[in-house]
Design an enzyme around this catalytic site. Structure first.
Site, mmCIF file in Angstrom:
data_model
loop_
_atom_site.group_PDB
_atom_site.id
_atom_site.type_symbol
_atom_site.label_atom_id
_atom_site.label_comp_id
_atom_site.label_asym_id
_atom_site.label_seq_id
_atom_site.Cartn_x
_atom_site.Cartn_y
_atom_site.Cartn_z
ATOM 1 N N ALA A 69 -4.104 0.391 -7.925
ATOM 2 C CA ALA A 69 -3.356 1.531 -8.447
ATOM 3 C C ALA A 69 -2.766 1.225 -9.821
ATOM 4 C CB ALA A 69 -2.251 1.927 -7.474
ATOM 5 N N ASN A 150 8.365 4.161 -3.718
ATOM 6 C CA ASN A 150 8.107 2.930 -2.966
ATOM 7 C C ASN A 150 9.368 2.181 -2.540
ATOM 8 O OD1 ASN A 150 8.015 2.783 -5.882
ATOM 9 N ND2 ASN A 150 7.767 0.598 -5.653
ATOM 10 N N GLN A 179 1.796 5.351 -2.471
ATOM 11 C CA GLN A 179 2.559 5.199 -1.229
ATOM 12 C C GLN A 179 2.407 6.378 -0.273
ATOM 13 O OE1 GLN A 179 4.098 2.556 -0.068
ATOM 14 N NE2 GLN A 179 4.241 1.223 -1.848
ATOM 15 N N SER A 198 -4.367 3.097 -3.960
ATOM 16 C CA SER A 198 -4.606 1.664 -3.780
ATOM 17 C C SER A 198 -5.059 1.413 -2.343
ATOM 18 C CB SER A 198 -3.303 0.917 -4.052
ATOM 19 O OG SER A 198 -3.485 -0.452 -3.850
ATOM 20 N N HIS A 200 -5.014 -1.566 -0.654
ATOM 21 C CA HIS A 200 -4.311 -2.571 0.154
ATOM 22 C C HIS A 200 -3.024 -2.061 0.793
ATOM 23 C CE1 HIS A 200 -0.953 -4.037 -2.511
ATOM 24 N NE2 HIS A 200 -1.706 -3.529 -3.453
ATOM 25 N N THR A 236 -19.633 -5.026 -14.367
ATOM 26 C CA THR A 236 -20.441 -4.932 -13.140
ATOM 27 C C THR A 236 -19.580 -4.399 -12.002
ATOM 28 O OG1 THR A 236 -21.742 -6.792 -13.901
ATOM 29 C CG2 THR A 236 -21.858 -6.293 -11.542
ATOM 30 N N CYS A 322 6.600 -5.491 -7.124
ATOM 31 C CA CYS A 322 6.168 -5.793 -8.491
ATOM 32 C C CYS A 322 7.347 -6.063 -9.430
ATOM 33 C CB CYS A 322 5.308 -4.660 -9.042
ATOM 34 S SG CYS A 322 3.754 -4.546 -8.156
HETATM 35 N N1 PMP Z 1 2.391 2.344 -7.506
HETATM 36 C C1 PMP Z 1 3.184 2.169 -6.447
HETATM 37 C C2 PMP Z 1 4.151 3.257 -6.068
HETATM 38 C C3 PMP Z 1 3.130 0.983 -5.713
HETATM 39 O O1 PMP Z 1 3.946 0.820 -4.658
HETATM 40 C C4 PMP Z 1 2.212 -0.033 -6.091
HETATM 41 C C5 PMP Z 1 2.127 -1.332 -5.321
HETATM 42 N N2 PMP Z 1 3.298 -2.096 -5.354
HETATM 43 C C6 PMP Z 1 1.395 0.203 -7.206
HETATM 44 C C7 PMP Z 1 1.510 1.395 -7.879
HETATM 45 C C8 PMP Z 1 0.415 -0.828 -7.673
HETATM 46 O O2 PMP Z 1 -0.670 -0.926 -6.801
HETATM 47 P P1 PMP Z 1 -1.739 -2.112 -6.914
HETATM 48 O O3 PMP Z 1 -1.126 -3.282 -6.225
HETATM 49 O O4 PMP Z 1 -2.950 -1.603 -6.199
HETATM 50 O O5 PMP Z 1 -2.011 -2.334 -8.357
#
Ligand code: PMP
Length: 377
Positions: A69, A150, A179, A198, A200, A236, A322
């Site tokens: 994301a 988030n 989210q 995203s 994960h 790729t 993050c």
């Molecule tokens: N946007 C939000 C609201 C998120 O919670 C996150 C993940 N912490 C991201 C973006 C970034 O996602 P990714 O880890 O896939 O880069």
């Protein structure tokens, strides 16, 4: 271990993992090769794009595979800002966005001469439509507002915000939907031009994302160099990862209602339990997603609580992962009008369909124990 940090990341679903490893091993040819082996992998990847698009009720050629994301947010924001700058250089976002939106906006402002308006949120962490309407200008080219926060779980009315944007300007609307995916239906998707996802966060693979870009929305590619992803992203293709999206998305949508009911019950249990602990204040609004619950504890900083819970084998966060290494108080809580003291004493619990009542009860018991110990000292 009790894992209650699902907004940071989720464990991979076994079916997704199986599909991924199978493709990784068996279909290793390059999707752009012209031999049969390459054509086969390309076909599988395009099938995945079709199936993923059908879950989202969009067209396959409106989806671009990305590394996550963060990349999708960067591409949506920089890509459209660069493509539309002949119309104006004004961008609008909110002051509670994820760092991959926030820092992209700052970069556009500092290095590329764009002007950014950061909209405030109300005490529920939501951007009000009228606030957006007043900020829109003739030269506004892009509005980027997240669907679900988030840190506190507040939910923006994206359909309404997009409507206001389109009524009062020619700007395109982007939403960071990282989210909200898999937590509730994305009924607003047809109303917006760009959305980031995203894998994960929904039991898919790390380093795997999606950008929805409505047909006819112009984007300048960030990674030049090849014909992949319709010329929007060179390099790729990560075919095994992209092929795994189909399964990831199907699983996320399949039991969404059932999972949401289970998580709502856990959230209620957690809220009731926390209400019995002295000095706890809930920061998430009442109508937030049940998947995220943010609260503060008087007298104990986030760091102390995190470490103490970690000692008991309980994994939670204090804020967005993050930005977890900064010591500054949460900008999201501060923007909601919560005091600096309370913002530095916050914890985020994030739940999943995998979470159990017994885990919530254990968390509550451990929290009580930690607070008692700490207060006696
Ligand atoms: N946007 C939000 C609201 C998120 O919670 C996150 C993940 N912490 C991201 C973006 C970034 O996602 P990714 O880890 O896939 O880069």
């Amino acid at each position: 271990m009790i894992y209650l940090d699902y907004a940071s990341t989720t464990p991979v679903n076994q079916e997704v993992l199986k599909a991924y490893t199978y493709v990784l091993e068996k279909y290793y040819a390059n999707t752009d090769s012209l031999h049969d082996a390459g054509l086969k992998v390309a076909e599988l990847m395009e099938q995945s794009r079709e199936q993923t698009a059908s879950c989202l009720k969009v067209k396959a050629n409106e989806l671009m595979f990305t590394s996550g994301a963060s990349e999708a947010n960067n591409t949506a924001i920089k890509g459209s800002a660069f493509a539309l700058q002949h119309r104006g250089k004004h961008l609008i976002t909110s002051c509670v966005e994820h760092s991959s939106v926030d820092q992209t906006m700052k970069q556009l402002q500092e290095l590329f001469g764009f002007e950014v308006t950061y909209l405030p949120v109300n005490s529920s962490g939501v951007v009000e439509a009228e606030t957006l309407r007043q900020a829109l200008r003739k030269d506004t080219i892009l509005v980027s507002i997240m669907a679900l926060n988030n840190e506190v779980g507040s939910i923006n009315d994206i359909a309404e915000l997009a409507k206001v944007t389109h009524e009062s300007s020619r700007a395109v609307f982007h939403s960071d939907c990282t989210q909200i995916l898999g937590k509730q239906p994305l009924t607003f998707l047809p109303d917006i031009e760009l959305a980031s996802f995203s894998a994960h966060k929904i039991y898919g693979l790390k380093g795997s994302g999606l950008l929805y870009h409505k047909q006819n929305v112009r984007l300048v590619p960030l990674i030049c160099g090849g014909q992949q992803e319709a010329g929007l992203r060179g390099g790729t293709s990560n075919a095994p990862c992209n092929i795994a999206w189909a399964k990831t998305m199907r699983i996320a949508f399949e039991k969404m209602d059932e999972y949401s009911r289970h998580v709502s019950e856990l959230n209620q249990r957690l809220r009731l339990g926390l209400a019995e602990i002295d000095g706890v204040e809930i920061n998430s609004p009442q109508d937030a997603t049940p998947y995220i619950l943010n609260f503060s504890v008087k007298g104990m900083t986030s760091e102390v609580m995190l470490n103490a819970l970690n000692h008991y084998g309980i994994c939670v966060s204090s804020r967005s992962t993050c930005s977890s290494k900064t010591k500054a108080p949460s900008k999201v809580l501060m923007a909601m009008g919560i005091s600096e003291e309370r913002a530095t004493h916050s914890l985020r619990i994030s739940l999943s369909h995998l979470s159990k009542k017994s885990e919530v009860d254990e968390l509550l018991n451990v929290l009580k124990e930690i607070f008692n110990d700490y207060r006696i000292k």
